[in-house]
Design a protein around this motif. Sequence first.
Motif, PDB file in Angstrom:
ATOM      1  N   PHE A 130       1.803   4.683  -0.544  1.00 39.83           N
ATOM      2  CA  PHE A 130       1.238   3.339  -0.502  1.00 39.83           C
ATOM      3  C   PHE A 130       1.991   2.409  -1.457  1.00 39.83           C
ATOM      4  N   GLU A 131       2.219   2.863  -2.668  1.00 41.78           N
ATOM      5  CA  GLU A 131       2.898   2.027  -3.658  1.00 41.78           C
ATOM      6  C   GLU A 131       4.341   1.734  -3.243  1.00 41.78           C
ATOM      7  N   ARG A 132       4.993   2.696  -2.587  1.00 42.24           N
ATOM      8  CA  ARG A 132       6.345   2.429  -2.070  1.00 42.24           C
ATOM      9  C   ARG A 132       6.301   1.302  -1.043  1.00 42.24           C
ATOM     10  N   SER A 133       5.272   1.310  -0.188  1.00 40.56           N
ATOM     11  CA  SER A 133       5.135   0.256   0.819  1.00 40.56           C
ATOM     12  C   SER A 133       4.952  -1.108   0.173  1.00 40.56           C
ATOM     13  N   VAL A 134       4.151  -1.146  -0.890  1.00 38.78           N
ATOM     14  CA  VAL A 134       3.926  -2.413  -1.581  1.00 38.78           C
ATOM     15  C   VAL A 134       5.227  -2.928  -2.188  1.00 38.78           C
ATOM     16  N   SER A 135       6.061  -2.022  -2.673  1.00 37.14           N
ATOM     17  CA  SER A 135       7.349  -2.444  -3.242  1.00 37.14           C
ATOM     18  C   SER A 135       8.251  -3.041  -2.164  1.00 37.14           C
ATOM     19  N   VAL A 136       8.173  -2.507  -0.944  1.00 35.62           N
ATOM     20  CA  VAL A 136       8.948  -3.068   0.168  1.00 35.62           C
ATOM     21  C   VAL A 136       8.456  -4.477   0.486  1.00 35.62           C
ATOM     22  N   LEU A 137       7.132  -4.659   0.538  1.00 42.68           N
ATOM     23  CA  LEU A 137       6.565  -5.981   0.803  1.00 42.68           C
ATOM     24  C   LEU A 137       6.978  -6.967  -0.283  1.00 42.68           C
ATOM     25  N   ALA A 138       6.975  -6.513  -1.528  1.00 42.04           N
ATOM     26  CA  ALA A 138       7.354  -7.384  -2.643  1.00 42.04           C
ATOM     27  C   ALA A 138       8.790  -7.877  -2.493  1.00 42.04           C
ATOM     28  N   ALA A 139       9.675  -6.972  -2.139  1.00 46.18           N
ATOM     29  CA  ALA A 139      11.091  -7.323  -2.008  1.00 46.18           C
ATOM     30  C   ALA A 139      11.330  -8.333  -0.891  1.00 46.18           C
ATOM     31  N   LEU A 140      10.444  -8.343   0.103  1.00 43.74           N
ATOM     32  CA  LEU A 140      10.630  -9.216   1.266  1.00 43.74           C
ATOM     33  C   LEU A 140       9.713 -10.440   1.240  1.00 43.74           C
ATOM     34  N   ASP A 141       8.938 -10.616   0.157  1.00 45.03           N
ATOM     35  CA  ASP A 141       8.011 -11.736   0.030  1.00 45.03           C
ATOM     36  C   ASP A 141       6.996 -11.740   1.176  1.00 45.03           C
TER      37      ASP A 141
END
Length: 236
Positions: A130-141
């Motif tokens: 889950f946290e990895r997914s959030v990091s992907v969302l963060a990188a893509l705004d």
Amino acid sequence: CSFRSLTTGGIRVSTGDLVQQVESAAARLDWARDRVLQVEIFNSGNFLNEFEVSRLARKAIFEKIAQWKTVRVALIESRPEYITASNLVPLRQTLAQAGGKRLEVGIGLESVSDHIREGVLRKGFGRAEFERSVSVLAALDIDLLAYVMLKPTMMGDEEAVAESVRTAQYLFDVAAGHGVRARVALQPTFVVAGTDLAAHYLAGSYYPPTMEMVCRTAREMAESGEVHVGLWDEGL
């Protein structure tokens, strides 16, 4: 959850049929009068899974969303393993080019407790994924919507409220740590015929959350961030 009973049973739906479904739903709206600000493309599964919704279908659907002038946010849902830059960048770009519409991705974490998420709900992914997914969302705004189930199994009411509040706090903390705008969707559990939970309900060992529980949980969760409450039976 018994969502499988609402699906095609594994039969693939064509791109044309998926696009036609979206067009049919959109045709029932008066976009100017209703001022639709957000649309959710819900497919009882994973919008980013190529087998469920092809890239061609995703592209066609988002090109339509880009044309809906009142819409400011498009929400899709997915498991963590499909939340990748290659899947998300084309969708985000299509929306960004249409006046800065936002993309939001919903993830069903449901509970911060491993024994509930894995042992009871059998989600098949943990907090690390889950946290990895959030990091992907963060990188893509890209924004996050995280689902939390209220009383998904046999437990006391106070325990159920505390579990959901604790889960929401975890979700908002993770989002803040990654700089992601987030909201939580509180999902009161409902009993579906033919499930293990239904057997417990009929035996008198489980009852679903009351409206008072839902209100109290939502109020406590909202101290940490934005909360949306779902009270729909999903056609089940």
